[in-house]
Design a protein around this motif. Sequence first.
Motif, mmCIF file in Angstrom:
data_model
loop_
_atom_site.group_PDB
_atom_site.id
_atom_site.type_symbol
_atom_site.label_atom_id
_atom_site.label_comp_id
_atom_site.label_asym_id
_atom_site.label_seq_id
_atom_site.Cartn_x
_atom_site.Cartn_y
_atom_site.Cartn_z
ATOM 1 N N GLY A 169 5.298 4.844 -3.521
ATOM 2 C CA GLY A 169 5.642 5.798 -4.168
ATOM 3 C C GLY A 169 6.462 6.937 -3.694
ATOM 4 O O GLY A 169 6.938 6.619 -2.556
ATOM 5 N N GLU A 170 6.526 8.288 -4.192
ATOM 6 C CA GLU A 170 7.070 9.409 -3.696
ATOM 7 C C GLU A 170 5.951 10.656 -3.491
ATOM 8 O O GLU A 170 4.796 10.507 -4.109
ATOM 9 N N ILE A 171 6.070 11.318 -2.706
ATOM 10 C CA ILE A 171 5.014 12.640 -2.598
ATOM 11 C C ILE A 171 5.910 13.763 -3.254
ATOM 12 O O ILE A 171 6.968 13.954 -2.758
ATOM 13 N N THR A 228 3.053 2.553 6.616
ATOM 14 C CA THR A 228 2.216 3.685 6.125
ATOM 15 C C THR A 228 0.796 3.820 6.479
ATOM 16 O O THR A 228 0.190 4.722 6.637
ATOM 17 N N LYS A 284 3.758 8.038 1.833
ATOM 18 C CA LYS A 284 4.252 7.188 0.758
ATOM 19 C C LYS A 284 5.547 6.313 1.012
ATOM 20 O O LYS A 284 6.396 7.120 1.819
ATOM 21 N N ASP A 287 -0.611 12.419 4.566
ATOM 22 C CA ASP A 287 -0.357 11.455 3.464
ATOM 23 C C ASP A 287 1.060 10.899 3.668
ATOM 24 O O ASP A 287 1.981 11.697 4.271
ATOM 25 N N SER A 343 4.824 -1.277 4.092
ATOM 26 C CA SER A 343 3.503 -1.268 3.701
ATOM 27 C C SER A 343 2.498 -0.938 4.855
ATOM 28 O O SER A 343 1.798 -0.100 4.952
ATOM 29 N N LYS A 356 -0.910 6.648 8.901
ATOM 30 C CA LYS A 356 -1.546 7.779 8.121
ATOM 31 C C LYS A 356 -2.578 8.282 9.202
ATOM 32 O O LYS A 356 -3.367 7.573 9.759
ATOM 33 N N ARG A 387 0.933 -1.229 0.024
ATOM 34 C CA ARG A 387 0.026 0.132 0.097
ATOM 35 C C ARG A 387 0.920 1.246 -0.072
ATOM 36 O O ARG A 387 1.854 1.127 0.548
ATOM 37 N N ASN A 388 0.320 2.437 -0.528
ATOM 38 C CA ASN A 388 0.873 3.540 -0.443
ATOM 39 C C ASN A 388 2.438 3.707 -1.137
ATOM 40 O O ASN A 388 3.143 4.038 -0.420
ATOM 41 N N GLN A 406 9.132 3.629 -0.473
ATOM 42 C CA GLN A 406 9.670 2.956 -1.485
ATOM 43 C C GLN A 406 10.384 1.882 -0.864
ATOM 44 O O GLN A 406 10.870 1.937 0.308
#
Lengths: 212, 389
Positions: A21-23, A75, A58, A56, A72, A79, A18-19, A60
């Motif tokens: 990536g990058e912001i 996050t 994220k 938020d 995962s 949150k 889940r979640n 990796q």
Amino acid sequence: MSKFPYSDLVLEHFKHPRNVGEIEDPDGKAMEGSPACGDMVSVHIKVDEATKTISDIKFQSYGCASNIATGSIITELAKGKTLEEAKKITWKQASEALGGLPPIKAHCSVLAVEGLRSAIRDYEERHGLVAEKVPTTREVVEKRLKKVMNPLSGLDLVRTKLVSEIEVKDGKVKVVIDLPPGHQFANAIREEVVEKIEPLWDVEEVEVVFTE
Amino acid sequence: MFETSVYLDNASSTRLDERVMEAMKPYFFEVYAVATSEFGYSMGIEAKEALTGAREKLAGMLRAGPEEVVFTSGSTESSNMAIKGVALALGKKKGRHIITTKIEDFPVLHSARALERDGFEVTYLEVDGDGIVDPDRLGEAIRKETILVSIQHANQEIGTVQDVEAIGQICMDRHVLFHTDATHTFRRLPIDADRVPADLITISAHTIHGPRGVGGLYIREKTPIAKWMDGGYQEFDRRAGLENIPGAVGFAAAAELVTFDENERLRSMRDRILDRALTEISATTLNGHREKRTPQNANVTFHLVEGESITLHLDMRGFAVSTGSACFSRSLEASHVIAGIGGDHERAHGSVRFTLGRYNTMEEANAVVDAISEVVKSLRKISPLGKGK
């Protein structure tokens, strides 16, 4: 329980993290680990200024299954939490939320927890919320060593009494580990200790000694 | 747990061939006596004949005399016996220096380390980027006190094959004993004591669809080697312990079943995996020499991703492969072989070894590349190192 080391939840998060990536333009970010240790986690957070909550998050991961799954779950746990609450999330809580992680994998999965804390610290530093740099002492080293896991038990080195001596002098840190140099995990532990102590701002050299 | 339908870890262990099982069966249920001398009872004499028959077959394949082949519990014991046996026999008489390489398998490497703790000196030769030992370097490393050179025939992880003929020749010229670990080449590549001047050769049944728990050590006639497994007078008084007759019979049967055509078939599957993986997937590196490698071994690093994640994803899809990643290893250390060929941790962590066997098909070789291509892509998507890949 089946003989397979990973719970269904770990596998679920591994397969569908889940979640990820990058912001863009994050309020806080951190990268823990290195390709050398075999695991890396990056954590990006967006923080609601007024409520000081994580709006938020994220991540990796370059790492094994436990590393990905912990990234995962962390996050999901963080949150919506306030920074103070999120800081207190432990590896144990993450592990429990995943239905349990094998002790030998603690050292890979603890990185995600570190990543979250570092991202929060990054936010705090950027916003002038942290005190000045403290010099490295025996206690600071010991605190850091509590984050190095003993692969034999999945508990940290300090708690499992593997650290028999810590010496801090003129930027040099010496750590004596109560294991023979030829021990199965000696090299892995050495690498991790160096990795945890070396980044301290006033440390120039780390020596890890094993006893016979 | 997931069901494994495509097994590609044949360097670790192989599926037993049914024909080997059939050959072994009588020695569990009908002729189960200890091997006796010819003055023993009938069943014991029969057992002895089976053992002798198996020994003769294996010796024939190595072009050795039957009394030059000793059965052991596997390649670990064979290599321990060779190295420690020579050290015990010559350590006090000739010298205490041993030469090996940085990329040997653990039985050799850790036997050498154990001897170092007992005061022996060990030179660990470097290898080049493909994993090849330079015979000239070996020549330079040999000293007056050198008693043994132990250099593998082919590598367990990256499959690179050494020029054991040249190495053996140097050892012979310099009057130093030569041991080679042929665990991954016996019956897959030609190795015979006639052509290769080796004094000691480690072989094993578990890599050629034979039973596990049985191996052999070729000991050239008159090689000084101390007995260190004490007990009875079995194996020409070289290795004590009740003979594993079904194991020996199975080993010989398994060795006989390996054919030239089979090895060619493995080679073509290997080439398919290598060619496709290296061209169809970005950011890959071949590990080991492209040509000088065992027919059954393909090893590729998929950069920016970690091997345990790859193997678990493949496991969920029914494929069994192995990796040099620290997370996969029992010591949590990255592969010493990848380090030995100059690779960094990242190269080791992303390395995947595919080893083929009798029961693999070209369809499977293609399927594993298709699967790994997808897996690597999805893992790179979540990797902080994987930008733009």
